[in-house]
Design an enzyme around this catalytic site. Structure first.
Site, short mmCIF file in Angstrom:
data_model
loop_
_atom_site.label_atom_id
_atom_site.label_comp_id
_atom_site.label_asym_id
_atom_site.label_seq_id
_atom_site.Cartn_x
_atom_site.Cartn_y
_atom_site.Cartn_z
N GLU A 103 -5.54 -0.57 4.92
CA GLU A 103 -6.80 -0.84 5.89
C GLU A 103 -6.60 -0.49 7.32
O GLU A 103 -7.66 -0.23 8.03
CB GLU A 103 -7.45 -2.31 5.78
N GLU A 173 0.91 -0.13 -2.51
CA GLU A 173 -0.61 -0.38 -3.07
C GLU A 173 -1.41 0.81 -2.86
O GLU A 173 -1.80 1.42 -2.03
CB GLU A 173 -1.12 -1.28 -1.51
N SER A 218 -5.72 -5.35 -6.44
CA SER A 218 -6.44 -6.06 -7.55
C SER A 218 -5.51 -6.89 -8.53
O SER A 218 -5.45 -6.99 -9.67
CB SER A 218 -7.27 -4.97 -8.57
P1 13P Z 1 -6.69 -7.32 -3.31
O1 13P Z 1 -5.73 -8.02 -4.25
O2 13P Z 1 -7.92 -8.05 -3.08
O3 13P Z 1 -6.95 -5.97 -4.03
O4 13P Z 1 -6.08 -6.66 -1.96
C1 13P Z 1 -4.65 -6.14 -2.15
C2 13P Z 1 -4.34 -5.86 -0.68
O5 13P Z 1 -4.51 -4.93 0.12
C3 13P Z 1 -3.25 -6.72 -0.45
O6 13P Z 1 -2.62 -6.24 0.81
#
Ligand code: 13P
Length: 256
Positions: A103, A173, A218
């Protein structure tokens, strides 16, 4: 400073931009017995709250709870409006920090080079970086996953020594699996986490076997056990499912 044993399992909740400080405090208090339970089972437990909730969590959680920031600046002070530095984190006893979360790469122009600068100063300050890597959906579909991840690892960890990366954590990720409910298969997670370890071995030698590599994207109480059963997946970086104490507890219970 919390020194990890050789590849102890690690469950880290990334709260992103969620929770008021009062809510973070409530969670921290409720998490105390979980941290104890995790410790007895050789598992490290942690969260990365927003800057404004770091103090509340640090003050109210068990001392064995890992509390990390979600970002940091590579300068220790100066004219950088809106930024927070390492000395500012250390003043609150914070010694872990996420770096390069997708992000931040997407919305804040976090480049591999910038990640490298941050990781270097974190390590020089005896802090533990959790370096996040992962490909976008377009890159996944184009079969570029390993090329992208390799570049992220090689540039992000450039000029570090094998001694310096011992405590480092890397989190794989895949961007397409974050917050989408489309988690990567355990085969993909293992394949890429093993690949990351191979790149680390090529860069740093046998210390690669001591570096923890996490899967994130997820992860839920229902699937966490399958990921952690993979030989090269040493833990999970969890977003949504780490926000409520019941769900966080279920994540832990399912890997005991
Ligand atoms: P989620 O587990 O909500 O998919 O997010 C993963 C994440 O970005 C952890 O840093």
């Amino acid at each position: 400073m919390w020194f990890a044993n050789m590849r102890r399992k690690l469950l880290l909740g990334n709260w992103k931009m969620n929770k008021l400080s009062s809510e973070a405090k409530e969670f921290a208090i409720a998490s105390r017995p979980l941290v104890q339970k995790a410790k007895e089972n050789n598992i490290d437990l942690g969260v990365t709250p927003t800057y404004l909730s770091l103090a509340a969590v640090k003050e109210n959680a068990s001392k064995d709870m890992i509390v990390g920031a979600q970002n940091v600046h590579f300068n220790d002070h100066g004219a950088f409006t809106g930024e927070v530095s390492i000395p500012m984190l250390k003043e609150f006893g914070i010694d872990w920090c996420l770096i390069g979360h997708s992000e931040r790469r997407t919305y804040d122009n976090e480049t591999n080079e910038k990640c490298n600068a941050k990781i270097k100063v974190l390590i020089e300050n005896n802090m533990v970086p959790v370096y996040c890597v992962g490909e976008t959906l377009a890159q996944f579909e184009a079969g570029q996953t390993k090329a992208v991840v390799e570049e992220q690892v090689r540039v992000g960890l450039k000029d570090l020594t094998s001694l310096q990366v011992k405590e480092l954590v890397v989190a794989y990720e895949p961007v397409w699996s974050i917050g989408t409910g489309k988690n990567a298969s355990t085969e993909i997670a293992e394949d890429v986490c093993k690949f990351i370890r191979d790149v680390l071995r090529d860069m740093f030698g046998s210390v690669a076997d001591e570096i923890r590599v996490l899967y994130g994207g997820s992860v839920k109480p229902e699937n966490i056990k399958a990921y952690l059963s993979c030989p090269d997946v040493d833990g999970a970086l969890v977003g949504g499912a780490s926000l409520k104490i019941d769900s966080y507890e279920a994540l832990l219970n399912n890997i005991l």
